[in-house]
Design a protein around this motif. Structure first.
Motif, short mmCIF file in Angstrom:
data_model
loop_
_atom_site.label_atom_id
_atom_site.label_comp_id
_atom_site.label_asym_id
_atom_site.label_seq_id
_atom_site.Cartn_x
_atom_site.Cartn_y
_atom_site.Cartn_z
N GLN A 38 0.80 -1.22 0.00
CA GLN A 38 0.00 0.00 0.00
C GLN A 38 0.84 1.27 0.00
O GLN A 38 0.32 2.36 -0.28
N LEU A 39 2.12 1.18 0.29
CA LEU A 39 2.97 2.36 0.37
C LEU A 39 3.98 2.44 -0.75
O LEU A 39 4.98 3.16 -0.65
N THR A 40 3.74 1.69 -1.83
CA THR A 40 4.65 1.78 -2.98
C THR A 40 3.96 2.28 -4.24
O THR A 40 4.60 2.85 -5.11
N SER A 41 2.67 2.09 -4.35
CA SER A 41 1.95 2.58 -5.53
C SER A 41 1.77 4.09 -5.43
O SER A 41 1.67 4.66 -4.35
N PRO A 76 4.39 21.82 0.25
CA PRO A 76 5.83 21.92 0.50
C PRO A 76 6.25 21.38 1.86
O PRO A 76 7.39 20.96 2.04
N ARG A 77 5.32 21.38 2.82
CA ARG A 77 5.61 20.83 4.13
C ARG A 77 5.28 19.34 4.21
O ARG A 77 5.95 18.57 4.90
N LEU A 78 4.24 18.94 3.48
CA LEU A 78 3.78 17.56 3.52
C LEU A 78 4.78 16.60 2.88
O LEU A 78 5.09 15.54 3.44
N ILE A 79 5.28 16.95 1.71
CA ILE A 79 6.11 16.02 0.94
C ILE A 79 7.37 15.58 1.69
O ILE A 79 7.67 14.37 1.75
N PRO A 80 8.15 16.48 2.29
CA PRO A 80 9.32 16.01 3.04
C PRO A 80 8.95 15.07 4.20
O PRO A 80 9.67 14.09 4.46
N GLU A 81 7.83 15.35 4.87
CA GLU A 81 7.42 14.48 5.96
C GLU A 81 6.94 13.12 5.45
O GLU A 81 7.19 12.09 6.07
N LEU A 82 6.26 13.13 4.30
CA LEU A 82 5.78 11.87 3.73
C LEU A 82 6.96 11.01 3.29
O LEU A 82 6.88 9.77 3.36
N GLN A 83 8.05 11.63 2.84
CA GLN A 83 9.23 10.87 2.44
C GLN A 83 9.80 10.07 3.61
O GLN A 83 10.42 9.03 3.42
N LYS A 84 9.57 10.56 4.82
CA LYS A 84 10.10 9.86 6.00
C LYS A 84 9.31 8.60 6.31
O LYS A 84 9.86 7.63 6.85
N VAL A 85 8.00 8.61 6.02
CA VAL A 85 7.16 7.47 6.40
C VAL A 85 6.75 6.61 5.21
O VAL A 85 6.32 5.46 5.40
N ALA A 86 6.87 7.15 3.99
CA ALA A 86 6.47 6.38 2.79
C ALA A 86 7.30 6.85 1.61
O ALA A 86 6.79 7.40 0.64
N LYS A 87 8.61 6.62 1.69
CA LYS A 87 9.52 7.18 0.68
C LYS A 87 9.31 6.58 -0.70
O LYS A 87 9.74 7.16 -1.69
N ASP A 88 8.66 5.42 -0.80
CA ASP A 88 8.45 4.78 -2.09
C ASP A 88 7.04 5.02 -2.64
O ASP A 88 6.62 4.35 -3.59
N MET A 89 6.32 5.96 -2.04
CA MET A 89 4.96 6.27 -2.49
C MET A 89 4.95 7.68 -3.11
O MET A 89 4.76 8.67 -2.41
N ARG A 137 -6.60 1.31 0.54
CA ARG A 137 -5.21 1.55 0.96
C ARG A 137 -5.20 2.39 2.26
O ARG A 137 -4.77 3.54 2.29
N HIS A 138 -5.61 1.75 3.34
CA HIS A 138 -5.71 2.46 4.61
C HIS A 138 -4.34 2.90 5.12
O HIS A 138 -4.22 3.95 5.77
N GLN A 139 -3.31 2.12 4.83
CA GLN A 139 -1.96 2.50 5.27
C GLN A 139 -1.51 3.78 4.58
O GLN A 139 -0.82 4.61 5.18
N ALA A 140 -1.89 3.94 3.32
CA ALA A 140 -1.52 5.15 2.59
C ALA A 140 -2.22 6.37 3.18
O ALA A 140 -1.61 7.44 3.35
N ILE A 141 -3.50 6.23 3.50
CA ILE A 141 -4.24 7.32 4.13
C ILE A 141 -3.59 7.68 5.46
O ILE A 141 -3.38 8.87 5.79
N ASP A 142 -3.24 6.65 6.26
CA ASP A 142 -2.61 6.90 7.56
C ASP A 142 -1.27 7.61 7.39
O ASP A 142 -0.92 8.49 8.20
N ALA A 143 -0.51 7.24 6.35
CA ALA A 143 0.79 7.87 6.12
C ALA A 143 0.64 9.35 5.77
O ALA A 143 1.39 10.19 6.27
N VAL A 144 -0.33 9.65 4.93
CA VAL A 144 -0.57 11.05 4.57
C VAL A 144 -1.01 11.84 5.79
O VAL A 144 -0.53 12.96 6.03
N ARG A 145 -1.91 11.27 6.56
CA ARG A 145 -2.39 11.96 7.76
C ARG A 145 -1.25 12.20 8.76
O ARG A 145 -1.13 13.27 9.35
#
Length: 304
Positions: A88-91, A107-120, A286-294
């Motif tokens: 769920q965190l690669t697509s 601009p603030r979200l993307i760097p943080e998302l890279q930390k928890v889902a770098k392949d998404m 893809r609940h994990q993806a939603i959780d990662a974004v949140r």
């Protein structure tokens, strides 16, 4: 008939114009026109009335378009179910936001998302609430970030954060001497607002009802004639001396270019605020993806 043809007729019904519908579908106008005509021949019925200025569905066409919309939504659900069996965190994740949120949050979200889902990777879209509502329903977007209130059938909405409204003005403006400002104090000044269609404009007018243009006030006591196309445009106009404006706090803090020219002031209590929320289809697997974004938004520091 194909899903592509069904998307064409749904889009054409929404736009009521072949050119605009073709642009939205990323095809040439002849391609879309031929496909619609082919579908009409297959169904042996006329789906659209055509004139020189507009295209509108026939009565039977309205029924077909409505059913086509359901088919498209169900097809999107099938894709979601198929994708649920993958990591769920690669697509890629397709996310949209309204214009008054995207430039300040992403601009603030993307760097943080890279930390928890770098392949998404993120596909990002900015638009009006009405457009994002359609895109999430059609399955074109996986999630959207909007301001409440927002309700849509079969779409889950979860609050993310609240942010205050602030007043932006020239540092030498008479109101700059105030520590906080009551909405009624804006009455004698030119307040620059976003154009029609922006929900933030509506929220500002709700918080400061005296800013709403009135047919009963021919003298134009409340002047809101200048309407910018974006919050950044409003900043530029304030910096050039055209008036003052009201911004969400995230937009006011986003750029220090004008820090020597402009100042912000808070409202008196109760301070106008807006609630930002994340929305996604209830069927989205893809609940994990939603959780990662949140989680990335929670750690983005968008509000202090």
């Amino acid at each position: 008939m194909t899903l592509t043809e069904l998307r064409y007729i749904v889009t054409l019904a929404q736009e009521q114009h072949f050119g605009r519908a073709a642009d939205r579908c990323n095809v040439s106008q002849p391609t879309l026109s031929i496909a619609v005509k082919k579908l009409e021949e297959e169904l042996d019925t006329t789906l659209f009335e055509r004139s020189k200025t507009r295209v509108s569905p026939t009565p039977i066409g309205e029924q077909v378009v409505e059913q086509a919309q359901r088919v498209i939504e169900q097809a999107s659900t099938i894709r979601d179910i198929a994708n649920s069996g993958k990591d769920q965190l690669t697509s890629p994740f397709h996310i949209g936001a309204i214009f008054t949120i995207g430039p300040y949050l992403f601009p603030r979200l993307i760097p943080e998302l890279q930390k928890v889902a770098k392949d998404m990777p993120l596909y990002i879209e900015e638009s009006y609430t009405a457009s994002l509502r359609k895109r999430i329903r059609h399955g074109d977007l996986d999630a959207i970030i909007i301001a409440l209130p927002f309700t849509e059938a079969d779409v889950v909405t979860q609050s993310l954060y609240d942010e205050n409204f602030v007043i932006l003005m020239d540092k030498d403006h008479p109101l700059s001497k105030e520590t906080s400002i009551h909405p009624d104090q804006l009455n004698d000044y030119n307040v620059l607002l976003l154009g029609e269609g922006h929900c933030f404009r509506d929220q500002v007018i709700e918080a400061c009802p005296n800013l709403k243009p009135s047919l009963d006030d021919p003298r134009g006591k409340i002047r809101t004639a200048a309407e910018g196309s974006s919050l950044e445009t409003l900043k530029y106009m304030v910096a050039s001396g055209l008036g003052i404006t009201i911004l969400p706090e995230s937009a006011a803090k986003a750029d220090h270019t004008w820090s020597d020219l402009l100042v912000t002031r808070s409202f008196t209590a109760p301070i106008p605020t807006r609630t930002i929320a994340l929305a996604w289809r209830a069927s989205f697997p893809r609940h994990q993806a939603i959780d990662a974004v949140r989680e990335a938004i929670d750690h983005s520091g968008i509000v202090s």
